[in-house]
Design an enzyme around this catalytic site. Structure first.
Site, PDB file in Angstrom:
ATOM      1  N   SER A  15      39.373  44.164  32.245  1.00  0.00           N
ATOM      2  CA  SER A  15      38.839  44.391  30.902  1.00  0.00           C
ATOM      3  C   SER A  15      39.943  44.447  29.855  1.00  0.00           C
ATOM      4  CB  SER A  15      38.030  45.692  30.857  1.00  0.00           C
ATOM      5  OG  SER A  15      38.776  46.773  31.411  1.00  0.00           O
ATOM      6  N   ASP A  49      42.548  45.730  39.465  1.00  0.00           N
ATOM      7  CA  ASP A  49      41.373  44.869  39.382  1.00  0.00           C
ATOM      8  C   ASP A  49      41.786  43.409  39.593  1.00  0.00           C
ATOM      9  OD1 ASP A  49      38.709  44.370  39.015  1.00  0.00           O
ATOM     10  OD2 ASP A  49      38.694  44.818  36.878  1.00  0.00           O
ATOM     11  N   GLU A  81      27.497  48.655  37.863  1.00  0.00           N
ATOM     12  CA  GLU A  81      27.549  48.432  36.423  1.00  0.00           C
ATOM     13  C   GLU A  81      26.268  47.801  35.909  1.00  0.00           C
ATOM     14  OE1 GLU A  81      30.226  46.341  32.877  1.00  0.00           O
ATOM     15  OE2 GLU A  81      30.941  46.277  34.952  1.00  0.00           O
TER      16      GLU A  81
END
Length: 262
Positions: free
Chosen positions: A47, A85, A180
């Site tokens: 992100s 990630d 999510e």
């Protein structure tokens, strides 16, 4: 001094019914603050592409960029479990590349685990990683790397598929799973079904833990804020006021004052 959070710690917390607090962070100063406050998990999320680099998706983020940011965060985290990630196309092209890229997070960046998006479709890759001694966090539901395939950032409501994906990643060896963009009732069912901890983001209160993007929760950005985000501070507003005061004092000569001079 707090003991280091490990994969085993998270299992124990789920067993005891203790909630897990997780945040994303991308650099040393913010990771140090989160760690000192007692956050259990710091995810260095891809992100960062949208939050730090100003992109519209996470897709352009590279492995080298992820290693760079994860290294900074790992250096700051004395207590929290640091997870790197895996960015788009770092694990989708083949098992050998996936294994080598996952290993880079542990060898080069100092992370303790990696995260990758997907359910049943990535289970063989997860299995290879865990067999190689690389702890893996799964991520199901709204998976940002599949934004084009999903037609945008949309809530995922296929209960049968989501429960099946949760069970699949657990069986593949994942030590936890991010849920999510999933309705709270479905996330609760997944949490009760799985033995591994669930970490929710936009998935209701029944998950074993919650994660938020640090810049969102601290109010550091004016970008669109999803419904599931709670602002715990307005640092962006405070910073704007500080810049305005600085500019004004420089222009009027009020700064620097005598106390700032040698």
């Amino acid at each position: 001094m707090q003991s280091k959070v490990t994969v085993t710690t998270l299992y124990t917390m789920k067993t005891k019914g203790e909630k897990i607090a997780a945040v994303t962070a991308y650099d040393y100063p913010f990771a140090q603050m989160a760690d000192a406050a007692g956050v259990h998990v710091i995810l260095v999320g891809d992100s960062l592409g949208m939050v730090v680099q100003g992109l519209t998706t996470t897709l352009p983020v590279t492995m080298d960029e992820m290693i760079y940011h994860t290294r900074m965060v790992a250096r700051a985290a004395d207590h929290a479990l640091v997870i790197g990630d895996m960015p788009f196309m770092s694990y989708q092209a083949g098992a050998a590349d996936a294994l080598l890229n996952a290993g880079r997070f542990l060898k080069e960046a100092g992370a303790a685990a990696v995260k990758l998006e997907g359910g049943a479709s990535v289970c063989e890759t997860m299995r290879l990683m865990t067999q190689a001694g690389i702890p893996v966090m799964a991520h199901i539901g709204l998976t940002p790397q599949s934004v084009h395939q999903m037609g945008g950032f949309k809530v995922q409501r296929d209960e049968d598929r989501l429960v099946a994906d949760g069970l699949a990643v657990e069986q593949a060896g994942a030590f936890s799973v991010v849920l999510e963009g999933i309705p709270a009732q479905i996330a609760e069912k997944i949490t009760k079904t799985l033995k591994i901890p669930t970490i929710g983001i936009g998935a209701g209160p029944a998950c074993d833990g919650q994660i938020l993007v640090l810049h969102d929760m601290l109010g550091l950005t004016e970008r669109h804020v999803p419904k599931f985000v709670k602002r715990y501070a307005q640092l962006g507003r405070s910073a704007g006021e500080a810049f305005t005061s600085f500019i004004q004092e420089v222009r009027t000569g009020a700064f620097p004052g005598d106390e700032h001079c040698y």
